[in-house]
Design an enzyme around this catalytic site. Structure first.
Site, PDB file in Angstrom:
ATOM      1  N   HIS A  55       0.841  -1.207   0.000  1.00 40.27           N
ATOM      2  CA  HIS A  55       0.000   0.000   0.000  1.00 40.27           C
ATOM      3  C   HIS A  55       0.872   1.251   0.000  1.00 40.27           C
ATOM      4  O   HIS A  55       2.093   1.172   0.135  1.00 40.27           O
ATOM      5  CB  HIS A  55      -1.000  -0.009   1.158  1.00 40.27           C
ATOM      6  CG  HIS A  55      -0.397   0.124   2.528  1.00 40.27           C
ATOM      7  ND1 HIS A  55       0.402  -0.859   3.082  1.00 40.27           N
ATOM      8  CD2 HIS A  55      -0.481   1.113   3.459  1.00 40.27           C
ATOM      9  CE1 HIS A  55       0.774  -0.478   4.305  1.00 40.27           C
ATOM     10  NE2 HIS A  55       0.261   0.715   4.560  1.00 40.27           N
ATOM     11  N   HIS A  57       1.454   3.924   1.852  1.00 37.24           N
ATOM     12  CA  HIS A  57       2.053   4.691   2.956  1.00 37.24           C
ATOM     13  C   HIS A  57       3.580   4.747   2.866  1.00 37.24           C
ATOM     14  O   HIS A  57       4.232   3.793   2.462  1.00 37.24           O
ATOM     15  CB  HIS A  57       1.639   4.103   4.309  1.00 37.24           C
ATOM     16  CG  HIS A  57       0.231   4.455   4.681  1.00 37.24           C
ATOM     17  ND1 HIS A  57      -0.533   3.709   5.549  1.00 37.24           N
ATOM     18  CD2 HIS A  57      -0.558   5.491   4.288  1.00 37.24           C
ATOM     19  CE1 HIS A  57      -1.728   4.270   5.690  1.00 37.24           C
ATOM     20  NE2 HIS A  57      -1.769   5.346   4.924  1.00 37.24           N
ATOM     21  N   HIS A  60       6.112   2.113   3.787  1.00 38.04           N
ATOM     22  CA  HIS A  60       6.154   0.878   2.975  1.00 38.04           C
ATOM     23  C   HIS A  60       6.803   1.109   1.613  1.00 38.04           C
ATOM     24  O   HIS A  60       7.118   0.142   0.917  1.00 38.04           O
ATOM     25  CB  HIS A  60       4.738   0.294   2.824  1.00 38.04           C
ATOM     26  CG  HIS A  60       4.160  -0.096   4.155  1.00 38.04           C
ATOM     27  ND1 HIS A  60       4.115  -1.389   4.609  1.00 38.04           N
ATOM     28  CD2 HIS A  60       3.682   0.678   5.166  1.00 38.04           C
ATOM     29  CE1 HIS A  60       3.624  -1.408   5.835  1.00 38.04           C
ATOM     30  NE2 HIS A  60       3.353  -0.161   6.196  1.00 38.04           N
ATOM     31  N   HIS A 113      -7.403  -0.282   5.951  1.00 42.70           N
ATOM     32  CA  HIS A 113      -6.311   0.610   6.380  1.00 42.70           C
ATOM     33  C   HIS A 113      -6.172   1.726   5.348  1.00 42.70           C
ATOM     34  O   HIS A 113      -6.129   2.910   5.687  1.00 42.70           O
ATOM     35  CB  HIS A 113      -5.043  -0.236   6.496  1.00 42.70           C
ATOM     36  CG  HIS A 113      -3.825   0.506   6.899  1.00 42.70           C
ATOM     37  ND1 HIS A 113      -3.653   1.047   8.150  1.00 42.70           N
ATOM     38  CD2 HIS A 113      -2.678   0.774   6.225  1.00 42.70           C
ATOM     39  CE1 HIS A 113      -2.461   1.628   8.211  1.00 42.70           C
ATOM     40  NE2 HIS A 113      -1.852   1.476   7.055  1.00 42.70           N
ATOM     41  N   ASP A 132      -0.505  -3.916   6.157  1.00 41.78           N
ATOM     42  CA  ASP A 132      -1.194  -3.373   7.325  1.00 41.78           C
ATOM     43  C   ASP A 132      -2.685  -3.738   7.310  1.00 41.78           C
ATOM     44  O   ASP A 132      -3.531  -2.963   7.755  1.00 41.78           O
ATOM     45  CB  ASP A 132      -1.016  -1.848   7.399  1.00 41.78           C
ATOM     46  CG  ASP A 132       0.439  -1.448   7.630  1.00 41.78           C
ATOM     47  OD1 ASP A 132       1.291  -2.341   7.826  1.00 41.78           O
ATOM     48  OD2 ASP A 132       0.727  -0.235   7.605  1.00 41.78           O
TER      49      ASP A 132
HETATM   50 FE    FE Z   1       2.602   0.734   7.971  1.00 45.96          FE
HETATM   51 ZN    ZN Z   2       0.220   1.732   6.455  1.00 47.71          ZN
END
Ligand code: FE
Ligand code: ZN
Length: 254
Positions: A55, A57, A60, A113, A132
């Site tokens: 994902h 974020h 990551h 998330h 996550d």
């Molecule tokens: Fe994370």
């Molecule tokens: Zn995350």
């Protein structure tokens, strides 16, 4: 089989390196930062052939730019999230298989998330890279999705084989287990797991991966309708999604 190496990054993130021994290809799941990954690869003189993104974020993806320049891996992520991911060489979608070297990955949409979060299943090695979404005795916070989104994602992952190993994105287990006990205090398996887990944490041993079976027995976010939990939460409704939402809300302020 492949070897799956755990590379701790930042303060509590994990990257995973899947080493396909048949083809010598090395596949990284998430790149929280480049430093520990570069050190790992260079020490063993390994190539980096692909990076799978769970994902968008920063914790990551922040290492991807550097790793792309140095090792030229194929960068792979969700087609439906590509507008906010680093440039993708391969776009993946739920229901379509991803092949790298001798490995075949299943793709699962696991919103909650974030919207556009995916998980990667490597069934021949009994491994799920869940980022996550599903975590050891927990699940990711709901930044973009609704409780229903995450609940549906977890129902999907619950259908996987019980012995699949869950490689999640963070070492959040210590706080997760204390919360789990607060809503499921009579769960004997959870009490046992707490002792084993705190021992691992004290020795600096990662608590990932865990098996889906262990999560089904001890993760409150997979157990929202168990009597032992319902006794300890004031439910706002009798449907599973509102129970899940209540447990998630309690964790947010735990
Ligand atoms: Fe994370
Ligand atoms: Zn995350």
């Amino acid at each position: 089989m492949s070897l799956i190496e755990i590379i701790p990054c930042l303060s509590d993130n994990y990257a995973y390196l899947i080493r396909d021994e048949k083809t010598n290809k090395n596949i990284l799941v998430d790149a929280p930062e480049h430093g520990p990954i570069e050190t790992y690869l260079d020490k063993k003189a390994l190539s980096l052939d692909a990076i799978l993104i769970t994902h968008h974020h920063n914790d990551h993806i922040d290492g991807i730019n550097y790793l792309k320049i140095k090792y030229s891996p194929k960068v792979i992520g969700a087609k439906r999230d590509k507008h906010r991911l680093p440039p993708l060489d391969v776009e993946v979608e739920e229901g379509k298989e991803l092949k790298i070297g001798s490995k075949t990955f299943e793709i699962y949409d696991v919103d909650g998330h974030t919207i556009g979060h995916i998980a990667y299943g490597l069934m021949e090695d009994k491994a799920l890279f869940s980022g996550d979404s599903l975590m050891v005795m927990g699940c990711g916070r709901l930044f973009e999705g609704t409780p229903e989104d995450m609940w549906k994602s977890l129902q999907k992952l619950k259908q996987l084989p019980d012995d699949i190993m869950i490689y999640s994105g963070h070492e959040y287990t210590k706080s997760n287990i204390e919360f789990a006990l607060s809503v499921d205090p009579q769960n004997e398996k959870l009490k046992d797991r707490r002792i084993r887990t705190l021992d691992s944490i004290a020795k600096g041993i990662p608590t990932v991966p865990s098996t889906l079976e262990e999560e089904l027995e001890t993760n409150p976010f997979l157990r929202e309708s168990e009597a032992s939990i319902l006794d300890n939460i004031e439910t706002v409704g009798s449907d599973p999604v509102s129970r899940f939402a209540k447990i998630r809300a309690l964790k947010d302020t735990f």
